[in-house]
Scaffold this motif. Structure first.
Motif, mmCIF file in Angstrom:
data_model
loop_
_atom_site.group_PDB
_atom_site.id
_atom_site.type_symbol
_atom_site.label_atom_id
_atom_site.label_comp_id
_atom_site.label_asym_id
_atom_site.label_seq_id
_atom_site.Cartn_x
_atom_site.Cartn_y
_atom_site.Cartn_z
ATOM 1 N N LYS A 76 -41.642 54.282 90.354
ATOM 2 C CA LYS A 76 -40.884 55.473 89.984
ATOM 3 C C LYS A 76 -40.303 56.140 91.234
ATOM 4 C CE LYS A 76 -41.834 55.607 85.513
ATOM 5 N NZ LYS A 76 -40.773 55.536 84.481
ATOM 6 N N ALA A 128 -39.995 47.729 77.672
ATOM 7 C CA ALA A 128 -41.123 48.662 77.644
ATOM 8 C C ALA A 128 -42.413 47.868 77.697
ATOM 9 C CB ALA A 128 -41.096 49.517 76.382
ATOM 10 N N ASN A 186 -31.808 59.688 78.874
ATOM 11 C CA ASN A 186 -33.223 59.853 79.216
ATOM 12 C C ASN A 186 -33.800 61.180 78.715
ATOM 13 O OD1 ASN A 186 -32.724 57.427 80.770
ATOM 14 N ND2 ASN A 186 -34.593 57.923 81.885
ATOM 15 N N SER A 250 -37.171 55.675 79.282
ATOM 16 C CA SER A 250 -38.358 55.630 80.136
ATOM 17 C C SER A 250 -38.960 57.023 80.295
ATOM 18 C CB SER A 250 -38.008 55.041 81.510
ATOM 19 O OG SER A 250 -36.999 55.793 82.153
ATOM 20 N N GLN A 253 -41.053 57.587 77.315
ATOM 21 C CA GLN A 253 -42.268 56.780 77.416
ATOM 22 C C GLN A 253 -43.267 57.429 78.373
ATOM 23 O OE1 GLN A 253 -41.442 52.511 78.076
ATOM 24 N NE2 GLN A 253 -39.412 52.843 77.211
ATOM 25 N N ASP A 254 -42.776 57.964 79.487
ATOM 26 C CA ASP A 254 -43.662 58.625 80.446
ATOM 27 C C ASP A 254 -44.334 59.848 79.819
ATOM 28 O OD1 ASP A 254 -43.234 56.854 82.524
ATOM 29 O OD2 ASP A 254 -41.570 57.994 83.360
ATOM 30 N N THR A 261 -42.525 62.211 84.943
ATOM 31 C CA THR A 261 -41.243 61.546 84.688
ATOM 32 C C THR A 261 -40.409 61.532 85.974
ATOM 33 O OG1 THR A 261 -39.905 63.496 84.144
ATOM 34 C CG2 THR A 261 -41.324 62.617 82.395
ATOM 35 N N GLN A 308 -41.804 51.549 87.109
ATOM 36 C CA GLN A 308 -40.567 51.833 86.436
ATOM 37 C C GLN A 308 -40.582 51.269 85.030
ATOM 38 O OE1 GLN A 308 -37.987 53.677 87.116
ATOM 39 N NE2 GLN A 308 -36.201 52.506 87.564
ATOM 40 N N GLY A 309 -40.175 52.079 84.043
ATOM 41 C CA GLY A 309 -40.060 51.605 82.681
ATOM 42 C C GLY A 309 -38.633 51.171 82.398
#
Length: 311
Positions: A76, A128, A186, A250, A253-254, A261, A308-309
């Protein structure tokens, strides 16, 4: 070729898995549960076109990059410096380091820390982590690499692994074009908890107009920053939802996992650059603030450098 993936989240596992499948020696550096699953069962590469268990190496520590000819740096944005410092003592002198991260300044930040060239890359993949040792691929997968003495060799290796690569003399423009997409999707996906297609197809709401407000602020900041954006950058935003209708960002997801994030390096970056350049960015500021408030309402998990997603 020996390849190390520093930050084995969805992006790193997808590209690392594809390269291992093509015969390269790949080691993933990631979280303990993920590393244990890979040790026991291999990496389950669950793509749009095939499902396959790939055998590769995995480790929780940065020393695993030792001897790698190429390092895919996929942590990230918030962990760029800490992860860079962790792997610095183990980097081979001739190793090529690729930054496969969101944001536009990670390669520059990492290069300053490592005191060696870092090749910026633009990542277009929807993926993912479906669980430890299981990466799920939803679409796309191409890379744009900056022009460098090693770019042709890397592009050939990636293409042979089924990863389309374009070499560009304007990778900065491509990175900013990707940032524009991230600034739209995002935070909206994170705040609503909805996938891209559902956000765009919301009856009774003028979502496209709201998205354009975000985009126009980003374009103004990019122009004032001297960035030459690819033609059609603004026009590419809305169609992205049609190409990835089920994708959750992402950032979403975080938040769901209680992790920090990258919003400070996405909409927050636009806000900071806008302030420095005298450009108002109210739409980006609102999105940045809302995501940060959601972060504060979530228990942030600890652990090794964040991976990282979906990118």
């Amino acid at each position: 070729m020996k390849i190390a993936v520093m930050g084995a989240g969805a992006v790193g596992c997808y590209y690392g898995g594809m390269l291992a499948r093509a015969g390269h020696e790949v080691v993933l550096v990631g979280r303990p549960a993920h590393v244990q699953a890979v040790h026991e069962h291999g990496l389950w590469l669950d793509t749009l076109h095939f499902q396959e268990r790939v055998r590769l190496q995995a480790d929780t520590e940065a020393h695993a990059v030792h001897g790698a000819q190429c390092v895919l740096f996929c942590v990230k944005s918030t962990d760029t410096e800490s992860a860079g410092r962790a792997m610095l003592p183990y980097l081979a002198d001739g190793a090529t380091v690729l930054s496969l991260q969101n944001g536009v300044d990670n390669a520059e930040r990492l290069q300053a820390l490592l005191q060696r060239p870092v090749l910026p890359a633009v990542v277009y993949v929807a993926a993912a982590m479906a669980g430890p040792g299981h990466v799920q691929h939803f679409g796309r997968g191409e890379l744009v690499l900056a022009n460098s003495p090693t770019s042709d060799q890397l592009a050939h290796a990636f293409a042979a692994a089924g990863i389309p690569v374009q070499i560009s003399d304007n990778v900065a423009g491509a990175l900013w074009a990707k940032l524009v997409l991230n600034c739209v999707y995002n935070p909206l996906s994170a705040i609503t908890g909805q996938p891209y297609g559902q956000i765009v197809n919301s009856p009774g709401l003028d979502v496209p107009r709201m998205m354009d407000d975000i985009v126009q602020e980003c374009l103004a900041v990019a122009r004032a920053n001297g960035i030459v954006l690819p033609e059609g950058t603004a026009e590419a935003v809305l169609p992205l939802a049609a190409s990835m209708p089920g994708q959750i960002s992402s950032t979403a997801q975080d938040l769901a996992r209680g992790r920090h994030t990258e919003i400070d390096h996405i909409n927050g970056f636009i806000v900071r650059r806008g302030e420095a350049l005298g450009i108002a960015t109210p739409a980006n500021r609102l999105l940045h603030t809302l995501v940060r408030l959601l972060e504060q309402a979530t228990r942030v998990a600890g652990g090794p450098p964040g991976e990282q997603g979906a990118a």
